[in-house]
Design an enzyme around this catalytic site. Structure first.
Site, PDB file in Angstrom:
ATOM      1  N   ASP A 158      -7.836 -16.011  31.837  1.00 43.13           N
ATOM      2  CA  ASP A 158      -6.432 -16.057  31.418  1.00 43.13           C
ATOM      3  C   ASP A 158      -6.195 -17.135  30.365  1.00 43.13           C
ATOM      4  OD1 ASP A 158      -5.905 -14.047  33.143  1.00 43.13           O
ATOM      5  OD2 ASP A 158      -4.713 -15.206  34.564  1.00 43.13           O
ATOM      6  N   ASP A 160      15.457   5.710  -7.228  1.00 41.04           N
ATOM      7  CA  ASP A 160      14.410   5.758  -6.205  1.00 41.04           C
ATOM      8  C   ASP A 160      14.998   5.608  -4.814  1.00 41.04           C
ATOM      9  OD1 ASP A 160      12.261   6.175  -7.881  1.00 41.04           O
ATOM     10  OD2 ASP A 160      11.996   4.043  -8.283  1.00 41.04           O
ATOM     11  N   GLY A 198       4.275   9.244   3.719  1.00 34.10           N
ATOM     12  CA  GLY A 198       3.912  10.620   4.049  1.00 34.10           C
ATOM     13  C   GLY A 198       3.508  11.416   2.817  1.00 34.10           C
ATOM     14  N   MET A 199       4.235  11.257   1.728  1.00 39.43           N
ATOM     15  CA  MET A 199       3.897  11.960   0.497  1.00 39.43           C
ATOM     16  C   MET A 199       2.567  11.487  -0.054  1.00 39.43           C
ATOM     17  SD  MET A 199       4.609  14.268  -1.603  1.00 39.43           S
ATOM     18  CE  MET A 199       6.300  14.691  -1.200  1.00 39.43           C
TER      19      MET A 199
END
Length: 494
Positions: free
Chosen positions: A23, A275, A410-411
């Site tokens: 720990d 944009d 994504g593009m």
């Protein structure tokens, strides 16, 4: 962990944790993430078979006195752990025994780890240390600084961009001709605590840690505090105006704000650019600690015209305040510590982008949804060596970049697939639901691969949902087209 983070932020304050071997990873994590060598490490009083047989008192007291003799710390903090609770150890008795022969001050951290989380523990520990050193300070002995000054409360180790935010706050205050009296607790020595009331007021940039200390200082010394987080253009302006409501001069405030937003900070111009306008109508989900989740939700809605489908936080202890602040800015509110509920919510709403923690980032990766990290839990990529504040006017530039890049990711993936980039996905991302037993035949998988990557997972989930509703176990091309027609019919009805 919250107590250890506060103790390690102070100079020459040692924390002792009574716990099993394994720990004691805090020191490694601190040095790796913060990339800093000059810090006070914590000490672990190891629970082994001898402790289980004979009890912990002798070993814990011995470790406290050994640390006192070797390091000569100003303060030693003994922190409770699950192990000490299971063993039903009377840690306060250990502290009292050690105080008989120790030259250092010793405190038992007043935290119940079964009832509070890491951030609450950090908040309480900071307030406990400040109160310990200020309780005997007489009010009439306080001498306020001749020039307006503030204390910044809540900057501490392993915080999300805390070092960068602190630097930006100091720059902002310098521009406004306001001195920084002290920063709590990062880099503070306990001897300096008595100078905290000399400041005119306190600033609490993050609600999670510092609010208890600010409330104590207000009650004890009538010190006002500002708990507006200066994240985003609007909230930074509100923060500055609130700050100067406590100061005798306000004539240049609006001129400074206008100069920053119109001529210096680029995020204000970017928000009006073509944009950014292309992001209007996009849908996002926000999840994180209360401070950053609220700040980003307001930025997305008010400053960038982006719809927030759901905003949420894991700070369930602050649920009422969160709902009050976020009301009207999002369609749904989710307050939970269960990451599976967050995953199910993201899967159901299918946003264009996610703004959350590293856990939401991993969820988004499985669903092929881009995610910008805005809050802890975090890992080493969120401790950049470069300057990346989230507060103040420079922070608005960093946030604008993060939001824009998250939506355009994504593009970018789609372009990689078109031009045969290194990131071509040969395997369809699995659904987050483990209960699905639907299989795809070879032709339907080939058809699915032809669909652009940034919408492929959505098509896959819609088709599987249609198959489940119609008791179809095997998806063919015909089933795919039937699902498409069914969805089109449903949208026409709506």
């Amino acid at each position: 962990m919250g107590t250890l983070r506060i103790a390690s932020s102070f100079k020459n304050v040692h924390a002792i944790m009574h716990a099993p071997l394994g720990d004691d990873y805090f020191n490694v994590m601190r040095s790796m993430l913060e990339r800093e060598r000059d810090f006070t490490p914590m000490t672990t009083s190891i629970v082994d078979r001898h402790v289980l047989a004979r009890g912990s008192q002798e070993k814990v007291v011995e470790n406290i006195l050994c640390k006192d003799k070797q390091e000569q710390p100003d303060l030693i903090i003994l922190t409770p752990t699950c192990t000490s609770s299971i063993l039903q150890e009377d840690l306060q008795n250990f502290v009292n025994r050690a105080l008989l022969t120790s030259n250092s001050n010793i405190l038992l951290a007043d935290v119940n780890h079964y009832r509070i989380n890491e951030l609450q523990a950090a908040d309480r520990t900071l307030q406990q240390i400040i109160q310990f050193y200020l309780n005997k300070l007489a009010f009439h002995s306080i001498q306020k600084t001749s020039k307006p000054s503030v204390n910044i409360i809540g900057i501490f180790t392993l915080g999300f961009h805390h070092q960068h935010d602190c630097r930006e706050l100091k720059r902002l205050l310098y521009d406004l001709d306001i001195n920084v009296n002290l920063i709590l607790p990062e880099g503070l020595q306990v001897q300096q605590i008595q100078h905290i009331p000399n400041a005119w007021l306190n600033i609490v940039p993050y609600r999670e840690v510092g609010l208890m200390t600010a409330n104590y200082l207000e009650q004890k010394f009538q010190m006002p505090f500002i708990d507006i987080s200066p994240i985003g253009l609007i909230e930074t302006s509100n923060f500055i105006q609130k700050l100067f409501s406590y100061l005798p001069y306000t004539s240049k405030i609006q001129n400074y704000i206008n100069e920053q937003t119109q001529f210096i900070v680029q995020s204000a111009w970017f928000a009006r650019s073509i944009d950014c306008q292309n992001l209007t109508g996009k849908k996002a989900i926000v999840f994180g600690d209360a401070t950053h989740a609220i700040a980003f939700t307001k930025i997305l809605v008010r400053e960038m015209g982006i719809q927030v489908l759901c905003a949420g936080t894991y700070c369930i202890h602050d649920a009422d305040w969160f709902r009050e602040q976020i009301e009207g800015f999002c369609d749904e509110i989710l307050i939970t510590e269960d990451h599976t509920k967050v995953a199910n919510m993201i899967t159901r709403l299918e946003p264009s982008a996610i703004f959350g923690t590293q856990m939401e980032r991993h969820i988004g990766k499985r669903l092929n949804i881009p995610c910008g990290v805005i809050s802890a839990p975090i890992h080493i990529q969120n401790f950049p060596l470069g300057y990346r504040p989230f507060v103040g006017f420079e922070g608005t530039n960093q946030i604008a970049d993060l939001i824009y890049n998250s939506f355009t990711l994504g593009m970018e993936d789609h372009l990689l697939e078109i031009f045969g980039g290194h990131d071509i996905q040969q395997v369809i991302t699995k659904s987050l639901s483990p209960k699905s037993n639907i299989i795809w035949d070879e032709n339907s998988l080939l058809e699915l691969h032809k669909i652009p990557g940034f919408v492929r997972n959505r098509i896959k989930r819609n088709t599987e949902q249609y198959a489940q509703q119609n008791n179809i176990n095997k998806i063919t091309i015909e089933v795919m087209y039937a699902a498409k027609e069914s969805l089109a019919t449903y949208n026409i009805i709506l």
